[in-house]
Design an enzyme around this catalytic site. Structure first.
Site, PDB file in Angstrom:
ATOM      1  N   GLY A 226      18.966  17.967  61.537  1.00 15.17           N
ATOM      2  CA  GLY A 226      18.908  18.809  60.352  1.00 15.17           C
ATOM      3  C   GLY A 226      17.567  18.697  59.669  1.00 15.17           C
ATOM      4  N   GLY A 229      15.476  15.870  54.146  1.00 12.03           N
ATOM      5  CA  GLY A 229      16.059  15.818  52.808  1.00 12.03           C
ATOM      6  C   GLY A 229      17.497  16.265  52.721  1.00 12.03           C
ATOM      7  N   THR A 230      18.138  16.467  53.850  1.00  6.91           N
ATOM      8  CA  THR A 230      19.515  16.936  53.792  1.00  6.91           C
ATOM      9  C   THR A 230      20.519  15.791  53.823  1.00  6.91           C
ATOM     10  OG1 THR A 230      19.272  17.336  56.151  1.00  6.91           O
ATOM     11  CG2 THR A 230      19.243  19.242  54.713  1.00  6.91           C
ATOM     12  N   GLY A 231      20.029  14.571  53.818  1.00  2.33           N
ATOM     13  CA  GLY A 231      20.945  13.449  53.688  1.00  2.33           C
ATOM     14  C   GLY A 231      21.290  12.752  54.984  1.00  2.33           C
ATOM     15  N   LYS A 232      20.407  12.836  55.987  1.00  2.00           N
ATOM     16  CA  LYS A 232      20.696  12.172  57.253  1.00  2.00           C
ATOM     17  C   LYS A 232      20.647  10.655  57.087  1.00  2.00           C
ATOM     18  CE  LYS A 232      17.429  14.504  59.334  1.00  2.00           C
ATOM     19  NZ  LYS A 232      17.052  15.409  58.254  1.00  2.00           N
ATOM     20  N   HIS A 449      19.691  41.711  55.919  1.00  2.70           N
ATOM     21  CA  HIS A 449      19.349  41.442  57.308  1.00  2.70           C
ATOM     22  C   HIS A 449      20.549  40.830  58.044  1.00  2.70           C
ATOM     23  CE1 HIS A 449      16.422  40.156  60.505  1.00  2.70           C
ATOM     24  NE2 HIS A 449      17.391  39.276  60.714  1.00  2.70           N
ATOM     25  N   GLU A 450      21.095  39.780  57.454  1.00  2.00           N
ATOM     26  CA  GLU A 450      22.226  39.106  58.108  1.00  2.00           C
ATOM     27  C   GLU A 450      23.451  40.002  58.151  1.00  2.00           C
ATOM     28  OE1 GLU A 450      22.006  36.343  59.778  1.00  2.00           O
ATOM     29  OE2 GLU A 450      19.911  36.140  59.202  1.00  2.00           O
ATOM     30  N   ASP A 524      14.588  37.221  66.170  1.00  2.00           N
ATOM     31  CA  ASP A 524      15.373  38.275  66.806  1.00  2.00           C
ATOM     32  C   ASP A 524      14.548  38.974  67.867  1.00  2.00           C
ATOM     33  OD1 ASP A 524      17.136  37.580  64.893  1.00  2.00           O
ATOM     34  OD2 ASP A 524      16.769  39.309  63.602  1.00  2.00           O
TER      35      ASP A 524
HETATM   36  P1  ADP Z   1      16.881  12.903  55.359  1.00  2.00           P
HETATM   37  O1  ADP Z   1      17.065  11.562  55.978  1.00  2.00           O
HETATM   38  O2  ADP Z   1      17.809  13.939  55.904  1.00  2.00           O
HETATM   39  O3  ADP Z   1      15.473  13.395  55.332  1.00  2.00           O
HETATM   40  P2  ADP Z   1      17.688  11.519  53.013  1.00  2.00           P
HETATM   41  O4  ADP Z   1      18.996  11.010  53.470  1.00  2.00           O
HETATM   42  O5  ADP Z   1      16.560  10.571  53.034  1.00  2.00           O
HETATM   43  O6  ADP Z   1      17.297  12.809  53.829  1.00  2.00           O
HETATM   44  O7  ADP Z   1      17.872  12.144  51.580  1.00  2.00           O
HETATM   45  C1  ADP Z   1      17.006  11.855  50.531  1.00  2.00           C
HETATM   46  C2  ADP Z   1      17.739  11.790  49.227  1.00  2.00           C
HETATM   47  O8  ADP Z   1      18.268  13.060  48.890  1.00  2.00           O
HETATM   48  C3  ADP Z   1      18.915  10.879  49.266  1.00  2.00           C
HETATM   49  O9  ADP Z   1      18.543   9.567  48.960  1.00  2.00           O
HETATM   50  C4  ADP Z   1      19.821  11.461  48.183  1.00  2.00           C
HETATM   51  O10 ADP Z   1      19.456  10.992  46.915  1.00  2.00           O
HETATM   52  C5  ADP Z   1      19.527  12.929  48.260  1.00  2.00           C
HETATM   53  N1  ADP Z   1      20.521  13.633  49.050  1.00  2.00           N
HETATM   54  C6  ADP Z   1      20.299  14.316  50.193  1.00  2.00           C
HETATM   55  N2  ADP Z   1      21.434  14.861  50.661  1.00  2.00           N
HETATM   56  C7  ADP Z   1      22.411  14.501  49.831  1.00  2.00           C
HETATM   57  C8  ADP Z   1      23.831  14.736  49.789  1.00  2.00           C
HETATM   58  N3  ADP Z   1      24.454  15.479  50.718  1.00  2.00           N
HETATM   59  N4  ADP Z   1      24.530  14.198  48.777  1.00  2.00           N
HETATM   60  C9  ADP Z   1      23.928  13.471  47.838  1.00  2.00           C
HETATM   61  N5  ADP Z   1      22.605  13.199  47.818  1.00  2.00           N
HETATM   62  C10 ADP Z   1      21.845  13.716  48.788  1.00  2.00           C
HETATM   63 ZN    ZN Z   2      17.984  38.249  62.345  1.00  2.00          ZN
END
Ligand code: ADP
Ligand code: ZN
Length: 639
Positions: A226, A229-232, A449-450, A524
């Site tokens: 992903g 910053g999506t929380g991996k 578009h979608e 596309d």
């Molecule tokens: P990634 O590893 O995907 O780049 P991070 O896990 O390091 O992202 O996310 C960075 C910060 O963003 C986390 O420490 C948290 O504070 C916040 N964050 C990201 N996704 C979430 C989520 N789904 N719920 C709560 N906080 C989140």
């Molecule tokens: Zn498209």
């Protein structure tokens, strides 16, 4: 490097460099130069020779005459320097060419009883010469020490403490759940599907016996895919937190160093540490830094260091038993560039997608990050979530923090709506440069578009019917649509053609609604072009070209620069390909014009909710007239 053996006196390495340098300078002055030596002229020298004041003349390196006076000469020219040790240092020097000196000396002493002769001397200025040899060497060594210190110290956070010898140690950071702040699923908002999938891992770590008793195999490696910053990282940490096991965290780029073999030995060390702490979790961030596909480019000769690191990682993962209790989680935002070997069974054979949050997800993330904040009454999470399309979890965490800072700067009692809005503005400013935030008008274009894709595919019998559409941006694509693919082994010409129409539906909708087309359809167009080429060149589905396939199943053709067909055929192929694409586009325009109203309704729903499902399509267009066979899996398509 000997000085590294006595560890406490690390700094000595540098001091002795200075000391040696200074010693050489002093040395070169002492040995090379001389005390009270004066320069003289040829005329003076001739005079001294005639008056027999000179003890000896040395010609040094054929360039400099050094003149030593005798006692009589000393009395005459240096009456005050009696104490000077006689004959040790020259009294005069004279820069002169060899020939001139000899002839002048002969000339001046003509007729004298015992003329003195010039003694040629070869002399090296050892100080200067050694310096010119040693100095670059010392600089090199110094530079090397500097680099190794920088590399093994720095971000490693204490481990290794700047010694060259620890460079092969892993730089993984260990979070102990007892000591450090515990992260649990409570801290992870949204990501329901991902959480469900990792639940099993938590279960295993907590209770390995239950699984091993039945002979079950637990995944050794899980890939979290992903955008940043999506929380991996957060998810991985929370798995460790839920299971109450140690958590090793390291970034893929930490493995890749300047020195050959370092990466591999760091991997070895990491796994050794982890096994000692088992059960535990290893988290490798940015695994693409080492896991990039190997040897794709035949020209480059390969990046050996990265490859050996990757090989070591694979070896380690194969090496430990399924049930040793070490589970490796790795994160990347580019699963497509990873080496296929990484994804093989027994390695990272499971992938979990962690996408940018949709409206709902964003609201929940706001909730999580507002927990510790003192909020005013007018703060509405739903509203804030609406204001932040395209934000990642990290961006939202940032907004909350920034809002608190803004409120504090204004000496407020609690954080109000306006503070959040200011914070969003500020962060949008930063994000726009990263090109991941969408404006309201862009959002409208994307929605249509979608909706165009969705409508066309709904209306075409052989196109994959859609199950879910989002306008949450992902990668370079504007939105994404999930389709139910046929489990078909053979695709008919008609099916391929319908798919092309649906793929062009996005651009066609833009054309119809806004009267202009955008660059957003790159994906596309790429897909459609490839498909059209495949139809014409590989599958023999085009009448003009006929039943010919230029497909090369041996794969060797990829590297040859010759086309297997003539220029004339190439022109024909090009013409057929564009004819095919153009007619598909016209067909898409026709369908959308016919269902313009439904298209608009769909797009508006998308703007409002960001996600739509099959049900919404049924509400708008009614059931599809064709019977859908039962299907089991969905296929995601960034479109
Ligand atoms: P990634 O590893 O995907 O780049 P991070 O896990 O390091 O992202 O996310 C960075 C910060 O963003 C986390 O420490 C948290 O504070 C916040 N964050 C990201 N996704 C979430 C989520 N789904 N719920 C709560 N906080 C989140
Ligand atoms: Zn498209």
């Amino acid at each position: 490097m000997a000085e590294n053996n006595n560890k406490p006196k690390k700094k000595i390495g540098f001091y002795w460099v200075y000391i040696v340098l200074i010693a050489f300078f002093i040395g070169s002055i002492v040995f090379g130069g001389s005390g009270s030596t004066k320069e003289t002229t040829m005329t003076e020298l001739s005079k001294m020779l005639r008056e027999q004041d000179i003890a000896k003349i040395e010609l040094v390196n054929g360039r400099t005459a050094e003149i030593y006076l005798n006692e009589q000469g000393m009395r005459k020219y240096f009456p005050n320097e009696r104490q000077q040790v006689f004959g040790k240092t020259p009294n005069y020097i004279l820069k002169v060419s060899e020939d001139r000196l000899y002839s002048k000396v002969d000339e001046a002493q003509q007729g004298l009883a015992n003329p003195i002769e010039v003694i040629p001397v070869e002399r090296h200025n050892w100080g200067a010469e050694i310096i010119s040899w040693v100095l670059p060497l010392l600089l090199l060594i110094g530079f090397w020490i500097f680099i190794t210190r920088r590399m093994s110290g720095g971000a490693g956070g204490g481990m290794g403490g700047g010694q060259i010898f620890s460079i092969g140690k892993s730089k993984a950071q260990l979070y102990d759940q007892e000591k450090d702040n515990k992260t649990t699923f409570k801290d992870v908002a949204g990501l329901e599907e991902a959480k469900e999938e990792v639940m099993e891992i938590v279960d295993f770590l907590k209770n390995p016996m239950r699984y091993t008793r039945l002979g079950g195999k637990i995944p050794k490696g899980v890939l979290l895919v992903g955008p940043p910053g999506t929380g991996k990282t957060l998810l991985a940490k929370s798995v460790a937190g839920e299971a109450n096991v140690p958590f090793f965290s390291i970034s893929g780029s930490d493995f890749v160093e300047m020195f050959v073999g370092v990466g591999a030995s760091r991997v070895r060390d990491l796994f050794k540490q982890a096994k000692e702490k088992s059960p535990c979790i290893i988290f490798i961030d940015e695994i693409d830094a080492i896991g990039r596909a190997r040897g794709k480019n035949i020209m480059s000769g390969g990046n050996d260091e990265r490859e050996s690191t990757l090989n070591q990682l694979l070896t380690e993962m194969d090496g430990f038993g399924t049930n040793s209790g070490v589970i490796v989680l790795a994160a990347t935002n580019r699963a497509d560039i990873l080496d296929k070997a990484l994804m093989r069974a027994g390695r990272f054979d499971r992938q979990i997608y962690v996408e940018l949050p949709d409206l709902n997800g964003r609201r929940e993330i706001f909730e999580v990050h507002m927990r510790g904040l003192k909020l005013g009454n007018d703060v509405d999470k739903e509203f804030l979530a609406k204001q932040t399309p395209g934000f990642s979890g990290a961006d939202i965490a940032n907004v909350c923090n920034e809002a608190a800072l803004i409120a504090a700067r204004k000496n407020k009692e609690n954080i109000e709506k306006q503070d959040f809005l200011d914070a969003i503005d500020r962060i949008v400013g930063g994000l726009e440069k990263k090109n991941s935030v969408i404006t309201q008008s862009e959002k409208k274009v994307i929605a249509f578009h979608e909706a165009g894709h969705a409508t066309t595919s709904w209306m075409l019998e052989h196109a994959h019917p859609l199950v879910k559409v989002t306008i949450v941006p992902r990668g370079k694509a504007l939105g994404a649509a999930w389709y139910l693919p046929d489990e078909r082994q053979i695709t008919t010409k008609e099916q391929m053609y319908h798919e092309m129409i649906a793929t062009l539906g996005g651009r066609a909708a833009e054309q119809i609604i806004f009267g202009q087309i955008s660059t957003g359809a790159l994906n596309d167009l790429e897909k459609v072009s490839k498909q059209a080429h495949a139809m014409v060149m590989y599958y023999g589905l085009d009448e003009t070209i006929g039943n010919v396939s230029y497909y090369d199943s041996t794969g060797q053709q990829e590297y040859s620069f010759q086309k297997p067909f003539s220029e004339k055929t190439a022109e024909k192929i090009d013409a057929e390909v564009s004819k095919l694409i153009e007619s598909a586009y016209q067909e898409a325009l026709r369908i959308l014009n016919e269902h313009k109203e439904g298209l608009t309704q769909l797009a508006e729903k998308l703007i409002d909710k960001e996600v739509i499902f099959t049900d919404d399509l049924v509400t708008i267009f009614g059931e599809r007239p064709w019977k859908q066979e039962e299907r089991t899996f969905t296929k995601k398509d960034n479109a």
